[in-house]
Design an enzyme around this catalytic site. Structure first.
Site, PDB file in Angstrom:
ATOM      1  N   GLU A 257       0.886  -1.163   0.000  1.00 31.80           N
ATOM      2  CA  GLU A 257       0.000   0.000   0.000  1.00 31.80           C
ATOM      3  C   GLU A 257       0.923   1.212   0.000  1.00 31.80           C
ATOM      4  O   GLU A 257       1.548   1.512   1.020  1.00 31.80           O
ATOM      5  CB  GLU A 257      -0.872   0.010   1.260  1.00 31.80           C
ATOM      6  CG  GLU A 257      -1.729  -1.237   1.450  1.00 31.80           C
ATOM      7  CD  GLU A 257      -2.879  -1.328   0.459  1.00 31.80           C
ATOM      8  OE1 GLU A 257      -3.221  -0.319  -0.172  1.00 31.80           O
ATOM      9  OE2 GLU A 257      -3.427  -2.439   0.317  1.00 31.80           O
ATOM     10  N   CYS A 296      -3.485   8.279   3.560  1.00 36.36           N
ATOM     11  CA  CYS A 296      -3.142   7.798   2.217  1.00 36.36           C
ATOM     12  C   CYS A 296      -4.296   8.005   1.259  1.00 36.36           C
ATOM     13  O   CYS A 296      -4.108   8.098   0.062  1.00 36.36           O
ATOM     14  CB  CYS A 296      -2.756   6.326   2.285  1.00 36.36           C
ATOM     15  SG  CYS A 296      -3.999   5.346   3.130  1.00 36.36           S
TER      16      CYS A 296
HETATM   17  P1  NAP Z   1       8.224   4.977   4.777  1.00 36.10           P
HETATM   18  O1  NAP Z   1       9.319   5.918   5.058  1.00 36.10           O
HETATM   19  O2  NAP Z   1       8.295   4.180   3.530  1.00 36.10           O
HETATM   20  O3  NAP Z   1       8.118   4.038   6.050  1.00 36.10           O
HETATM   21  C1  NAP Z   1       7.158   3.025   6.126  1.00 36.10           C
HETATM   22  C2  NAP Z   1       7.683   1.899   6.997  1.00 36.10           C
HETATM   23  O4  NAP Z   1       8.786   1.260   6.342  1.00 36.10           O
HETATM   24  C3  NAP Z   1       8.203   2.353   8.352  1.00 36.10           C
HETATM   25  O5  NAP Z   1       7.843   1.391   9.311  1.00 36.10           O
HETATM   26  C4  NAP Z   1       9.705   2.380   8.134  1.00 36.10           C
HETATM   27  O6  NAP Z   1      10.427   2.229   9.330  1.00 36.10           O
HETATM   28  C5  NAP Z   1       9.895   1.178   7.252  1.00 36.10           C
HETATM   29  N1  NAP Z   1      11.119   1.179   6.472  1.00 36.10           N
HETATM   30  C6  NAP Z   1      11.907   2.227   6.127  1.00 36.10           C
HETATM   31  N2  NAP Z   1      12.935   1.797   5.359  1.00 36.10           N
HETATM   32  C7  NAP Z   1      12.800   0.449   5.238  1.00 36.10           C
HETATM   33  C8  NAP Z   1      13.544  -0.563   4.555  1.00 36.10           C
HETATM   34  N3  NAP Z   1      14.637  -0.280   3.857  1.00 36.10           N
HETATM   35  N4  NAP Z   1      13.112  -1.835   4.645  1.00 36.10           N
HETATM   36  C9  NAP Z   1      12.005  -2.151   5.342  1.00 36.10           C
HETATM   37  N5  NAP Z   1      11.250  -1.229   6.002  1.00 36.10           N
HETATM   38  C10 NAP Z   1      11.641   0.057   5.940  1.00 36.10           C
HETATM   39  O7  NAP Z   1       6.809   5.704   4.720  1.00 36.10           O
HETATM   40  P2  NAP Z   1       6.219   6.754   5.771  1.00 36.10           P
HETATM   41  O8  NAP Z   1       6.933   8.029   5.539  1.00 36.10           O
HETATM   42  O9  NAP Z   1       6.174   6.169   7.139  1.00 36.10           O
HETATM   43  O10 NAP Z   1       4.702   6.855   5.301  1.00 36.10           O
HETATM   44  C11 NAP Z   1       4.230   7.827   4.415  1.00 36.10           C
HETATM   45  C12 NAP Z   1       3.870   7.202   3.091  1.00 36.10           C
HETATM   46  O11 NAP Z   1       3.016   6.076   3.306  1.00 36.10           O
HETATM   47  C13 NAP Z   1       3.083   8.123   2.190  1.00 36.10           C
HETATM   48  O12 NAP Z   1       3.628   8.073   0.900  1.00 36.10           O
HETATM   49  C14 NAP Z   1       1.684   7.541   2.190  1.00 36.10           C
HETATM   50  O13 NAP Z   1       0.954   7.766   1.006  1.00 36.10           O
HETATM   51  C15 NAP Z   1       1.931   6.102   2.394  1.00 36.10           C
HETATM   52  N6  NAP Z   1       0.765   5.473   3.022  1.00 36.10           N
HETATM   53  C16 NAP Z   1       0.007   4.622   2.287  1.00 36.10           C
HETATM   54  C17 NAP Z   1      -1.099   4.007   2.851  1.00 36.10           C
HETATM   55  C18 NAP Z   1      -1.957   3.060   2.069  1.00 36.10           C
HETATM   56  O14 NAP Z   1      -2.740   2.339   2.697  1.00 36.10           O
HETATM   57  N7  NAP Z   1      -1.863   3.020   0.768  1.00 36.10           N
HETATM   58  C19 NAP Z   1      -1.418   4.258   4.190  1.00 36.10           C
HETATM   59  C20 NAP Z   1      -0.624   5.133   4.900  1.00 36.10           C
HETATM   60  C21 NAP Z   1       0.471   5.728   4.308  1.00 36.10           C
HETATM   61  P3  NAP Z   1      10.990   3.537  10.103  1.00 36.10           P
HETATM   62  O15 NAP Z   1       9.812   4.339  10.489  1.00 36.10           O
HETATM   63  O16 NAP Z   1      11.682   2.942  11.271  1.00 36.10           O
HETATM   64  O17 NAP Z   1      11.895   4.232   9.139  1.00 36.10           O
END
Ligand code: NAP
Length: 518
Positions: A257, A296
């Site tokens: 997602e 999102c």
């Molecule tokens: P993110 O930076 O991609 O982080 C998401 C998760 O991935 C966090 O738990 C993060 O851990 C972890 N992570 C980071 N680097 C990783 C790696 N190399 N390998 C595995 N896991 C890793 O995203 P975010 O900034 O938290 O969220 C915002 C984004 O999420 C927006 O683009 C939004 O549109 C999207 N979103 C989508 C939905 C949906 O249902 N489609 C819902 C909510 C949000 P850490 O926090 O410890 O870095």
């Protein structure tokens, strides 16, 4: 230094090594807690979940596991007030916005508990009827869906620490699959507190639920071929997960997602002053401001007939001007904070990028803050941009994850649907009209590019579930840049946690399979 939150792995609470990463109050900037997953034996933790948790869960029927979900929901209800305090401190959200996360989680668990009860005392799900393979019908094929014998790793985004965990965990646990949760660091406290309460209540078998807070480093390395990963977050992290050996070489199933440039579309039959026009204005303002636009599913692009561009811009801006922004501890505040100062910087940078292609119709950066220091807090007012020449490609590409949307005019319906599609696949588009037949036609026209089409007509103006509200009855996820994932949508969600297999044999053998769920 603040408290280091422990991780619950391999059936016990374990502290990670080192000082850990800090979690902050995004309004005051105060440090609240720390998390660390450094030095933990993640392979052993995953093996424990797979073996202890998986074996115990699979020994139960769907109805019995539905009872576990109901018990989790009861534990969360009993501790609900404390979760609001944590969300207020760590996410900077108003009570109303925290409810979307916390009550949304409890509601989703309760709904899956109800659906699971209906599946009865089965341990597998039939997939269609048995079909003959031999001409005389003696040899047949029956497809069955059985729970995977791995674990479900959930890597979640910061914006829904409660709902994001439980909307995934409900169908996984109901399927008989143990859960290892990895919440986003910035807001891990709420997910950790909820898991701690559920563990303390002793409502789940050992190994059914684990949580690792802090970096995800090493978690994917610990995955085995029958495990599954459900990820919510940015497209960049999704790409890194998809490229990991666990996925590429061990065929670990992945659900993604990711981000999405969701749309609101006013159809040509609804001029200013019409009920459908007013419903669009209401919904756009709600979507821009709930959780400070950190959803999102939030509306990022608003499409209106070119003749109504100026009126729509004025109407939305007038409503946004009334939104009070600042510390949600002040009851006068309607919209709280972004989740962190890093997000605040990212949102401001995103607005600056979009401003190169769009005019500012309502400037959120000029909004005065209530009880919040602009040099410290992550608060920012809602910003409405407009791109009247409709040729600004960036507004269809850049997702600013905050209270920001762009108004776009269209010439005719073909132009409108063409522009909506420039989002390259979205979670949701909402359609506003007084013409039911036209709504149905446009919804089908856009269906392949979306996870959900949300049609708002005056007849459902007071009853529709909201553009951005993800209800467990409807599919959540979207094609293309939205990640290509599918979650929720009732019992469909169980398919991700099951493996489909064809069992071929004599009718008497297939009869011996017994009864699956309905
Ligand atoms: P993110 O930076 O991609 O982080 C998401 C998760 O991935 C966090 O738990 C993060 O851990 C972890 N992570 C980071 N680097 C990783 C790696 N190399 N390998 C595995 N896991 C890793 O995203 P975010 O900034 O938290 O969220 C915002 C984004 O999420 C927006 O683009 C939004 O549109 C999207 N979103 C989508 C939905 C949906 O249902 N489609 C819902 C909510 C949000 P850490 O926090 O410890 O870095």
């Amino acid at each position: 230094m603040s408290t280091l939150l422990p991780n619950f792995l391999a059936g016990r609470w374990q502290a990670g090594d080192g000082p850990g990463a800090p979690l902050f109050d995004p309004v005051s900037g105060a440090e609240l807690a720390r998390v660390s997953s450094a030095g933990l034996d993640l392979a052993a933790a995953c093996e424990y979940a797979r073996h202890e948790g998986g074996t115990a869960l699979r020994a139960l029927t769907y109805r019995e596991r539905a009872g576990l979900l109901a018990a989790i929901a009861d534990v969360l209800k009993a501790n609900r007030d404390r979760y609001f305090d944590i969300a207020l401190a760590n996410s900077g959200t108003t009570h109303r916005d925290s409810a979307v996360d916390i009550d949304g989680a409890i509601f989703t668990l309760g709904q899956y508990a109800r659906w699971g009860t209906e599946l009865g005392d089965a341990r597998w799900l039939p997939d269609g009827e048995a079909v003959p393979l031999a001409k005389d019908g003696s040899f047949r094929s029956q497809h069955v869906s059985v729970p995977v014998r791995g674990l479900a790793l959930f890597i979640n985004a910061f914006n829904f620490p409660a709902w994001g965990l439980w909307e995934k965990a409900a169908p996984a646990l109901l399927s008989g699959v143990p859960v290892v949760a990895k919440p986003a660091t910035a807001t891990a406290w709420l997910a950790q507190a909820m898991v701690a309460d559920v563990i303390a209540a002793g409502v789940l078998p050992p190994g059914a639920l684990s949580i690792a807070c802090g970096s995800a480093r090493g978690l994917l390395d610990a995955l085995q071929p029958f495990d599954v990963v459900s990820f919510t977050g940015s497209a960049d992290t999704a790409a890194a997960i998809r490229a990991h050996d666990a996925v590429v070489r061990r065929s670990v199933r992945v659900n993604v997602e990711a981000d999405s440039l969701n749309s609101a579309l006013l159809l040509p039959d609804a001029p200013p002053g019409s009920p459908a026009f007013d419903l669009l204005i209401d919904e756009v303002v709600r979507e821009m401001t709930v959780k400070s636009g950190q959803k999102c599913t939030a509306i990022r692009r608003i499409f209106v007939p070119a003749a109504h561009y100026a009126d729509a811009g004025r109407a939305i801006s007038a409503r946004l001007a009334q939104i009070t922004v600042g510390d949600p501890r002040n009851d006068a505040v309607r919209m709280g904070s972004l989740v962190s100062r890093a997000q605040w910087e990212s949102v401001r940078a995103g607005i600056a990028q979009l401003r190169r292609h769009a005019e500012v119709l309502h400037d959120g950066e000029a909004t005065p803050l209530v009880d919040a220091d602009p040099s410290v807090s992550a608060c920012i007012g809602p910003t409405l941009l407009g791109a009247p020449d409709a040729s600004a490609g960036a507004v269809h590409e850049i997702e600013v994850f905050g209270p920001v949307a762009t108004l776009l005019p269209y010439r005719d319906l073909d132009d409108a649907t063409r522009q909506v599609r420039l989002g390259q696949g979205s979670l949701v588009t909402s359609i506003y009209t007084g013409d039911d037949a036209l709504a149905a036609r446009v919804a089908l026209e856009l269906a392949d590019a979306h996870g959900r089409l949300h049609v708002v007509t005056p007849a459902v103006g007071a009853t529709h579930s909201g553009h951005g509200n993800v209800m467990p009855m409807s599919l959540h996820g979207g094609p293309g840049r939205a990640g290509g994932g599918e979650e929720l949508g009732g019992l469909r969600a169980l398919q991700f946690y099951h493996r489909r297999t064809a069992i071929q044999g004599a009718g008497s053998v297939l009869d011996g399979l017994g009864a699956g769920g309905p």
